[in-house]
Write an enzyme that holds these catalytic residues in place. Structure first.
Site, PDB file in Angstrom:
ATOM      1  N   GLU A 114      46.084  -2.398 -88.689  1.00 13.60           N
ATOM      2  CA  GLU A 114      47.268  -2.886 -87.953  1.00 13.60           C
ATOM      3  C   GLU A 114      48.282  -3.423 -88.945  1.00 13.60           C
ATOM      4  O   GLU A 114      47.991  -3.537 -90.151  1.00 13.60           O
ATOM      5  CB  GLU A 114      46.843  -3.965 -86.946  1.00 13.60           C
ATOM      6  CG  GLU A 114      46.026  -3.387 -85.791  1.00 13.60           C
ATOM      7  CD  GLU A 114      45.598  -4.418 -84.772  1.00 13.60           C
ATOM      8  OE1 GLU A 114      46.237  -5.467 -84.673  1.00 13.60           O
ATOM      9  OE2 GLU A 114      44.606  -4.159 -84.078  1.00 13.60           O
ATOM     10  N   HIS A 237      55.436  -9.162 -79.510  1.00 12.78           N
ATOM     11  CA  HIS A 237      54.756  -7.925 -79.920  1.00 12.78           C
ATOM     12  C   HIS A 237      55.788  -6.805 -79.861  1.00 12.78           C
ATOM     13  O   HIS A 237      56.527  -6.689 -78.881  1.00 12.78           O
ATOM     14  CB  HIS A 237      53.584  -7.625 -78.979  1.00 12.78           C
ATOM     15  CG  HIS A 237      52.626  -6.621 -79.551  1.00 12.78           C
ATOM     16  ND1 HIS A 237      52.960  -5.301 -79.732  1.00 12.78           N
ATOM     17  CD2 HIS A 237      51.350  -6.742 -80.008  1.00 12.78           C
ATOM     18  CE1 HIS A 237      51.931  -4.655 -80.263  1.00 12.78           C
ATOM     19  NE2 HIS A 237      50.945  -5.519 -80.449  1.00 12.78           N
ATOM     20  N   ARG A 283      54.582  -8.032 -87.759  1.00 10.89           N
ATOM     21  CA  ARG A 283      55.214  -7.943 -86.439  1.00 10.89           C
ATOM     22  C   ARG A 283      56.616  -8.505 -86.341  1.00 10.89           C
ATOM     23  O   ARG A 283      57.441  -7.989 -85.600  1.00 10.89           O
ATOM     24  CB  ARG A 283      54.367  -8.719 -85.438  1.00 10.89           C
ATOM     25  CG  ARG A 283      53.268  -7.894 -84.979  1.00 10.89           C
ATOM     26  CD  ARG A 283      52.539  -8.543 -83.879  1.00 10.89           C
ATOM     27  NE  ARG A 283      51.313  -7.779 -83.814  1.00 10.89           N
ATOM     28  CZ  ARG A 283      50.236  -8.159 -83.205  1.00 10.89           C
ATOM     29  NH1 ARG A 283      50.228  -9.314 -82.577  1.00 10.89           N
ATOM     30  NH2 ARG A 283      49.180  -7.401 -83.181  1.00 10.89           N
ATOM     31  N   HIS A 344      54.306 -12.552 -76.856  1.00 10.93           N
ATOM     32  CA  HIS A 344      52.891 -12.163 -76.973  1.00 10.93           C
ATOM     33  C   HIS A 344      51.975 -13.307 -77.379  1.00 10.93           C
ATOM     34  O   HIS A 344      50.890 -13.467 -76.837  1.00 10.93           O
ATOM     35  CB  HIS A 344      52.816 -11.040 -78.007  1.00 10.93           C
ATOM     36  CG  HIS A 344      51.454 -10.463 -78.211  1.00 10.93           C
ATOM     37  ND1 HIS A 344      50.772  -9.801 -77.209  1.00 10.93           N
ATOM     38  CD2 HIS A 344      50.642 -10.417 -79.301  1.00 10.93           C
ATOM     39  CE1 HIS A 344      49.604  -9.382 -77.674  1.00 10.93           C
ATOM     40  NE2 HIS A 344      49.496  -9.757 -78.937  1.00 10.93           N
ATOM     41  N   ARG A 379      51.787 -14.788 -87.142  1.00  8.49           N
ATOM     42  CA  ARG A 379      50.357 -14.436 -87.201  1.00  8.49           C
ATOM     43  C   ARG A 379      50.142 -12.996 -87.653  1.00  8.49           C
ATOM     44  O   ARG A 379      50.823 -12.078 -87.192  1.00  8.49           O
ATOM     45  CB  ARG A 379      49.743 -14.604 -85.812  1.00  8.49           C
ATOM     46  CG  ARG A 379      48.307 -14.151 -85.709  1.00  8.49           C
ATOM     47  CD  ARG A 379      47.805 -14.338 -84.298  1.00  8.49           C
ATOM     48  NE  ARG A 379      48.506 -13.490 -83.378  1.00  8.49           N
ATOM     49  CZ  ARG A 379      47.972 -12.426 -82.783  1.00  8.49           C
ATOM     50  NH1 ARG A 379      46.729 -12.061 -83.026  1.00  8.49           N
ATOM     51  NH2 ARG A 379      48.671 -11.711 -81.923  1.00  8.49           N
TER      52      ARG A 379
HETATM   53  P1  FAD Z   1      42.500 -17.344 -73.360  1.00  5.04           P
HETATM   54  O1  FAD Z   1      41.649 -16.173 -73.617  1.00  5.04           O
HETATM   55  O2  FAD Z   1      43.881 -17.091 -72.920  1.00  5.04           O
HETATM   56  O3  FAD Z   1      41.762 -18.258 -72.294  1.00  5.04           O
HETATM   57  C1  FAD Z   1      42.416 -19.366 -71.738  1.00  5.04           C
HETATM   58  C2  FAD Z   1      41.582 -19.882 -70.587  1.00  5.04           C
HETATM   59  O4  FAD Z   1      42.069 -21.139 -70.158  1.00  5.04           O
HETATM   60  C3  FAD Z   1      41.621 -18.988 -69.365  1.00  5.04           C
HETATM   61  O5  FAD Z   1      40.311 -18.935 -68.841  1.00  5.04           O
HETATM   62  C4  FAD Z   1      42.545 -19.727 -68.406  1.00  5.04           C
HETATM   63  O6  FAD Z   1      42.341 -19.452 -67.051  1.00  5.04           O
HETATM   64  C5  FAD Z   1      42.172 -21.151 -68.745  1.00  5.04           C
HETATM   65  N1  FAD Z   1      43.176 -22.158 -68.386  1.00  5.04           N
HETATM   66  C6  FAD Z   1      44.466 -22.241 -68.789  1.00  5.04           C
HETATM   67  N2  FAD Z   1      45.052 -23.328 -68.257  1.00  5.04           N
HETATM   68  C7  FAD Z   1      44.114 -23.969 -67.506  1.00  5.04           C
HETATM   69  C8  FAD Z   1      44.099 -25.132 -66.698  1.00  5.04           C
HETATM   70  N3  FAD Z   1      45.177 -25.899 -66.517  1.00  5.04           N
HETATM   71  N4  FAD Z   1      42.955 -25.474 -66.075  1.00  5.04           N
HETATM   72  C9  FAD Z   1      41.842 -24.716 -66.203  1.00  5.04           C
HETATM   73  N5  FAD Z   1      41.797 -23.582 -66.938  1.00  5.04           N
HETATM   74  C10 FAD Z   1      42.923 -23.216 -67.591  1.00  5.04           C
HETATM   75  N6  FAD Z   1      44.342 -11.065 -80.510  1.00  5.04           N
HETATM   76  C11 FAD Z   1      43.588 -10.456 -81.447  1.00  5.04           C
HETATM   77  O7  FAD Z   1      43.107 -11.105 -82.376  1.00  5.04           O
HETATM   78  N7  FAD Z   1      43.337  -9.120 -81.353  1.00  5.04           N
HETATM   79  C12 FAD Z   1      43.813  -8.350 -80.355  1.00  5.04           C
HETATM   80  O8  FAD Z   1      43.544  -7.160 -80.289  1.00  5.04           O
HETATM   81  C13 FAD Z   1      44.634  -8.963 -79.377  1.00  5.04           C
HETATM   82  N8  FAD Z   1      45.180  -8.236 -78.372  1.00  5.04           N
HETATM   83  C14 FAD Z   1      45.883  -8.886 -77.390  1.00  5.04           C
HETATM   84  C15 FAD Z   1      46.357  -8.142 -76.313  1.00  5.04           C
HETATM   85  C16 FAD Z   1      47.006  -8.772 -75.263  1.00  5.04           C
HETATM   86  C17 FAD Z   1      47.536  -7.970 -74.107  1.00  5.04           C
HETATM   87  C18 FAD Z   1      47.202 -10.180 -75.305  1.00  5.04           C
HETATM   88  C19 FAD Z   1      47.889 -10.875 -74.181  1.00  5.04           C
HETATM   89  C20 FAD Z   1      46.749 -10.916 -76.394  1.00  5.04           C
HETATM   90  C21 FAD Z   1      46.086 -10.266 -77.436  1.00  5.04           C
HETATM   91  N9  FAD Z   1      45.612 -10.984 -78.530  1.00  5.04           N
HETATM   92  C22 FAD Z   1      44.856 -10.349 -79.487  1.00  5.04           C
HETATM   93  C23 FAD Z   1      45.694 -12.440 -78.560  1.00  5.04           C
HETATM   94  C24 FAD Z   1      44.340 -13.008 -78.102  1.00  5.04           C
HETATM   95  O9  FAD Z   1      43.848 -12.223 -77.046  1.00  5.04           O
HETATM   96  C25 FAD Z   1      44.449 -14.445 -77.649  1.00  5.04           C
HETATM   97  O10 FAD Z   1      45.133 -15.207 -78.598  1.00  5.04           O
HETATM   98  C26 FAD Z   1      43.046 -15.038 -77.473  1.00  5.04           C
HETATM   99  O11 FAD Z   1      42.304 -14.221 -76.608  1.00  5.04           O
HETATM  100  C27 FAD Z   1      43.158 -16.437 -76.922  1.00  5.04           C
HETATM  101  O12 FAD Z   1      41.877 -16.872 -76.580  1.00  5.04           O
HETATM  102  P2  FAD Z   1      41.697 -18.323 -75.963  1.00  5.04           P
HETATM  103  O13 FAD Z   1      40.256 -18.464 -75.664  1.00  5.04           O
HETATM  104  O14 FAD Z   1      42.346 -19.301 -76.843  1.00  5.04           O
HETATM  105  O15 FAD Z   1      42.570 -18.302 -74.628  1.00  5.04           O
HETATM  106  C1  SIN Z   2      47.309  -5.250 -80.531  1.00  2.75           C
HETATM  107  O1  SIN Z   2      46.324  -4.606 -80.202  1.00  2.75           O
HETATM  108  O2  SIN Z   2      48.355  -4.748 -80.960  1.00  2.75           O
HETATM  109  C2  SIN Z   2      47.265  -6.731 -80.381  1.00  2.75           C
HETATM  110  C3  SIN Z   2      46.664  -7.290 -81.587  1.00  2.75           C
HETATM  111  C4  SIN Z   2      46.979  -8.749 -81.706  1.00  2.75           C
HETATM  112  O3  SIN Z   2      47.742  -9.313 -80.935  1.00  2.75           O
HETATM  113  O4  SIN Z   2      46.453  -9.333 -82.652  1.00  2.75           O
END
Ligand code: FAD
Ligand code: SIN
Length: 527
Positions: A114, A237, A283, A344, A379
């Site tokens: 990437e 993104h 990015r 993103h 990032r």
């Molecule tokens: P999240 O996975 O967002 O989880 C947050 C949790 O908190 C959820 O369960 C939500 O319901 C809960 N929550 C929020 N507020 C409250 C509240 N007030 N009360 C109770 N619960 C609450 N990163 C990579 O490294 N590689 C990738 O390939 C990649 N692809 C991506 C593709 C997409 C479409 C997106 C949107 C992001 C991508 N990212 C990627 C970024 C990455 O997915 C996120 O940064 C990461 O998953 C965040 O994980 P987290 O556990 O911090 O939060």
């Molecule tokens: C992607 O698959 O392009 C998302 C990767 C990321 O947000 O790190």
């Protein structure tokens, strides 16, 4: 009656679930509070994969160098080195928990590429990496007797010693959570709370993030007086599928890693005019280039061209993207994909050290809600899933030490009081304000900024803040009111940090200060 646990985790994405499993395995009783179904999270939609050094031809120092380069001078180098050093072990742990990373025919793991990475080092499960991780971790949670999961529970507010008016040092005591099925606010007591609430993408009109990403954790932390920093660094993104409605399905950067080429509407592969790494530049550079091409030509999107990539490769690596595009009438082997940038990822957030500790004792943060110093001003792709799992493991170890301290003991907490409030009969105001904050952020706090636009955004957000504060104190709370209140606060923090930064660096690009300052500073929100 309040519920009491050793540890409370808010959020059920990769960060919250990884942390919960670790502390439960160490013998603690854990509650997971999550506002929707457990799987609903940014994690569940992650596509490209998770970056880590697992190949003989790669080196952690190269991963460090790529991360520092993307971060544009603002990464904390010690944090970068420590977190990335833990990468391979975290991958092994995810595999142990059941994540079946895609393998090549010879049995070796498939490594994607990437933007900004000098090597192939992205482990993935086809283009549904996040879903595979989420499923594996949730399976672990379901089989643990030490973990209770409260779905459809919305964390409203942290309870702290200072808010309770207790003498001595401030610390976290628990939280209030709204059961969105019953409408009751419940009290949860614990000496340790982990914020793992993810990002803030929903603050923008166009985002790749699902509806949960409303910045609740950052807003709660801020209201509890916890340090928050670098909120101006919003990553757009470069390639979300363009549609006339506001949906923005992600087209993974890994597609460009496998040869996808960005073209303007005249068919020119324009990235070579912007950066020697062309389509695989970091990015911030690619998103700004697309923005500039669209502004120059007045086009609503640019194209991502995959027509030269063997169709079998597209099918095998990107089945989810292939199917989505097909549903939209785009066949990747013969049509180009219309793409635009979309909000993103948040690089800033609740400031933590490398043990996940925030400035409030007992309150930990990890995942997208946290700001460890890994990402700096921008990032590096696929570093966020890695950071979340590494920091969850580190945080879980630190929590054990905290709980053994003699000055940490339970305090009886009062129940939530609704006061003299009523159900709102003006819900249309909420809907209107919800749209306004998203549009304001998109129009005035986007990829290219100016002081004038930021000040305009600040004025509008201040007005919205006055309205929502009035609403909050006079009506019975529900999920959309609470989310809107948090979004407005988080939007104000982004604008505040953006106005503080009088330079262009990483994801903050402002026409009024196009150069970088010599001095490296984090922006701090004013508490
Ligand atoms: P999240 O996975 O967002 O989880 C947050 C949790 O908190 C959820 O369960 C939500 O319901 C809960 N929550 C929020 N507020 C409250 C509240 N007030 N009360 C109770 N619960 C609450 N990163 C990579 O490294 N590689 C990738 O390939 C990649 N692809 C991506 C593709 C997409 C479409 C997106 C949107 C992001 C991508 N990212 C990627 C970024 C990455 O997915 C996120 O940064 C990461 O998953 C965040 O994980 P987290 O556990 O911090 O939060
Ligand atoms: C992607 O698959 O392009 C998302 C990767 C990321 O947000 O790190």
């Amino acid at each position: 009656m309040s519920k009491s646990y050793d540890v409370i985790v808010i959020g059920s994405g990769i960060a919250g679930l990884s942390f919960a499993l670790k502390v439960a395995e160490a013998g603690k009783r854990v509650a997971i509070i999550t506002k929707k179904n457990s799987a609903e999270s940014n994690t569940n939609y992650a596509q490209g994969g998770i970056a880590a050094v697992t190949s003989q031809t790669d080196d952690v120092e190269m991963h460090v160098a790529d991360t520092l380069d993307a971060g544009d001078g603002l990464c904390d180098e010690a944090a970068v080195r420590e977190i990335l050093n833990d990468g391979a072990a975290s991958i092994e742990e995810l595999a142990y928990r059941g994540v079946a990373f895609t393998q090549l025919k010879d049995g070796s793991v498939s490594l994607g590429k990437e933007g900004g990475h000098s090597k192939r080092r992205i482990l993935h499960v086809k283009d549904v990496t996040g879903k595979a991780i989420e499923e594996a971790l949730l399976h672990g949670i379901a089989t643990s007797d030490a973990i209770d999961t409260y779905e459809h529970h919305f964390a409203v507010e942290l309870i702290t010693a200072a808010k309770r008016g207790l003498d001595g040092a401030d610390r976290v005591l628990g939280l209030y959570a709204l059961d969105t099925n019953t409408g009751n606010v419940e009290t949860f007591q614990s000496d340790v709370v982990l914020l793992a609430t993810g990002g803030i993408g929903q603050v923008y009109q166009y985002t790749t993030n699902p509806f949960i990403a409303t910045g609740d954790g950052i807003a709660m932390a801020y209201r509890a007086g916890v340090e928050v920093r670098n909120m101006e660094f919003i990553q757009f993104h470069p390639t979300a599928f363009y549609s006339r409605d506001s949906d923005r399905f992600l087209i993974s950067e890994a597609v460009r890693g496998e040869g996808g080429i960005l073209r303007n509407l005249a068919g020119e592969a324009f990235m070579e005019r912007y950066d020697s790494r062309k389509d695989l530049a970091p990015r911030d550079i690619v998103a700004r280039a697309i923005d500039s091409e669209m502004k120059q030509s007045g086009a609503r999107h640019v194209w991502l061209d995959t027509r030269h990539i063997p169709v079998k490769k597209l099918h095998d690596h990107f089945p989810n993207i292939y199917d989505y595009c097909m549903q939209q009438g785009i066949a990747l082997e013969k049509d180009m994909i219309p793409v635009v940038p979309a909000a993103h990822y948040l690089c800033g957030g609740v400031k933590t050290n490398l043990s996940g500790e925030t400035s409030l004792p007992g309150l930990y943060a990890c995942g997208e809600v946290a700001c460890t110093g890994l990402h700096g001003a921008n990032r590096l792709a696929s570093n966020s899933l890695l950071e979340a799992v590494v920091m969850a493991n580190r945080g879980a170890s630190a929590v054990m030490d905290y709980m053994n301290r003699s000055d940490v003991h339970c305090v009886k907490l009062p129940e939530w009081v609704d006061g003299d409030v009523q159900d709102s009969d003006e819900r249309v105001v909420l809907l209107h304000n919800w749209d306004e904050v998203k549009r304001t952020m998109w129009d005035y706090v986007g990829i290219v900024r100016t002081t004038k636009r930021l000040e305009r955004a600040r004025t509008r957000i201040q007005n919205l803040d006055r309205e929502i504060t009035d609403y909050y104190w006079n009506f019975k709370v529900d999920e959309s009111l609470l989310e809107l209140r948090n979004m407005i606060l988080v939007a104000a923090l982004v604008v505040d940090c953006a106005l503080q930064r009088k330079e262009s660096r990483g994801l903050q690009y402002t026409l009024d200060y196009p150069d970088k300052l010599d001095m490296l500073v984090d922006s701090k929100v004013r508490i």
